[in-house]
Design an enzyme around this catalytic site. Structure first.
Site, mmCIF file in Angstrom:
data_model
loop_
_atom_site.group_PDB
_atom_site.id
_atom_site.type_symbol
_atom_site.label_atom_id
_atom_site.label_comp_id
_atom_site.label_asym_id
_atom_site.label_seq_id
_atom_site.Cartn_x
_atom_site.Cartn_y
_atom_site.Cartn_z
ATOM 1 N N VAL A 163 0.823 -1.228 0.000
ATOM 2 C CA VAL A 163 0.000 0.000 0.000
ATOM 3 C C VAL A 163 0.851 1.269 0.000
ATOM 4 O O VAL A 163 0.347 2.355 -0.267
ATOM 5 C CB VAL A 163 -0.997 0.047 1.192
ATOM 6 C CG1 VAL A 163 -2.016 -1.068 1.110
ATOM 7 C CG2 VAL A 163 -0.271 0.054 2.539
ATOM 8 N N TYR B 292 2.170 5.924 15.971
ATOM 9 C CA TYR B 292 0.891 5.262 15.677
ATOM 10 C C TYR B 292 -0.266 6.236 15.902
ATOM 11 O O TYR B 292 -1.160 6.365 15.052
ATOM 12 C CB TYR B 292 0.757 4.030 16.580
ATOM 13 C CG TYR B 292 -0.450 3.158 16.314
ATOM 14 C CD1 TYR B 292 -0.469 2.267 15.244
ATOM 15 C CD2 TYR B 292 -1.565 3.214 17.148
ATOM 16 C CE1 TYR B 292 -1.570 1.449 15.011
ATOM 17 C CE2 TYR B 292 -2.665 2.394 16.920
ATOM 18 C CZ TYR B 292 -2.660 1.513 15.851
ATOM 19 O OH TYR B 292 -3.747 0.698 15.626
#
Ligand SMILES: NC(=O)c1ccc[n+]([C@@H]2O[C@H](COP(=O)([O-])OP(=O)(O)OC[C@H]3O[C@@H](n4cnc5c(N)ncnc54)[C@H](O)[C@@H]3O)[C@@H](O)[C@H]2O)c1
Length: 285
Positions: free
Chosen positions: A74, A166
């Site tokens: 991706v 994150y």
């Protein structure tokens, strides 16, 4: 097996269309793929893990579903664009795009290797953007209503010193999803957006985290307890996917595995922003 009312809703909404799911070789993505196939969708599974993909496709086909695997990273926009064009040309119309591929890295922001920061941003943020940029033009021009489901996290509402990178990506995925929904509404496109803010799910996310060279082994204990937490308290990925796709099918924008967490952390986040806006001089982080 009895068919539930929600299965009927999802089947009615998506049956016969194509579901495109990134990060589908395991964990939550494999759960989404299996549940989408059970709704009568043809599933295109995307991942960098060819063996994992093959296992999930075999399971879906063995239960009478339709699925194919594509090894695509991706992070690579050209690969994503080529795949989007191919799916639009050859598969049934796309009803659901799930931008799910994601990774974790645990560590303090000023200590983690810059390569770890870039890898997490590339997969979790640029990967979702690439999915949107490559597929949404086809959905906008498409012949049927469709849904884009981007995977953020409860971590998209919170921050934590050891999960900084994150958190940055998951907050950004929430913002991207809101902006995407605004834009699609502005132009009257037949495309709906949803964002997932799941709590703990029992996947390998912490088992494959912190793979960069030169990692500080002191993080080992922290990673170990995070793995144990997911192994002990994490929801089953198939159950998590089914729960969230039910909510998407019912029309929700924000979907989750843990509604009480979504409410608690959402309210904490909005109160924090309200406090720093109301009395900036008094606010401390
Ligand atoms: N597990 C949890 O508790 C939890 C909670 C909230 C949100 N999430 C989110 O759910 C999503 C799925 O994570 P998971 O927990 O199933 O983890 P996982 O590690 O089990 O699965 C992630 C999948 O993404 C794939 N992947 C990684 N990099 C890729 C790339 N560059 N291109 C294509 N595929 C790639 C991996 O090969 C793997 O199959 C992530 O976005 C994660 O942030 C997970």
């Amino acid at each position: 097996m009895a068919t539930t009312a929600t299965e009927l809703t999802a089947t009615k909404l998506w049956g016969g269309s194509t579901a495109v799911i990134t990060g589908a070789a395991g964990g939550l993505g494999a759960g989404f793929a299996e549940v989408a196939a059970s709704f009568g969708m043809s599933v295109v599974l995307i991942d960098v893990d060819a063996d994992g993909l093959a296992g999930v496709v075999d399971r879906i086909v063995a239960t009478g579903g339709r699925a194919r695997a594509v090894v695509v990273d991706v992070r690579d926009f050209d690969q994503m664009q080529a795949l989007a064009d191919e799916v639009a040309a050859t598969d049934p119309p796309i009803g659901l795009l799930v931008n799910n591929a994601g990774i974790e890295h645990v560590g303090l922001l000023w200590e983690e290797p810059p390569s770890a920061w870039h890898r997490v941003i590339d997969v979790n943020l640029h990967g979702v953007y690439h999915g949107v940029r490559a597929f949404v033009p086809h959905l906008v021009a498409g012949s049927r209503d469709s849904v884009v489901l981007n995977i953020s996290s409860i971590g998209g509402l919170t921050t934590g010193g050891y999960h900084a990178t994150y958190s940055v990506t998951k907050h950004a995925v929430l913002a991207m999803s809101e902006a995407l929904a605004d834009g699609l509404k502005d132009v009257g496109a037949p495309v709906r957006v949803a964002v997932a803010l799941p709590g703990p799910i029992n996947t390998r996310i912490y088992s494959v985290a912190n793979t960069e060279a030169g990692e500080d082994s002191a993080l080992g204990a922290r990673l170990g307890s995070l793995r144990n937490m997911l192994g002990g308290d994490g929801m089953d990925p198939h159950e998590a996917a089914a729960m969230m796709l039910d909510q998407v099918a019912a029309g929700a924008f924000a979907v989750t595995t843990h509604p009480d967490w979504l409410e608690r952390f959402g309210l904490q986040r909005s109160e924090r922003i309200a406090q720093m806006s109301r009395e900036p001089a008094k606010f401390t982080c």
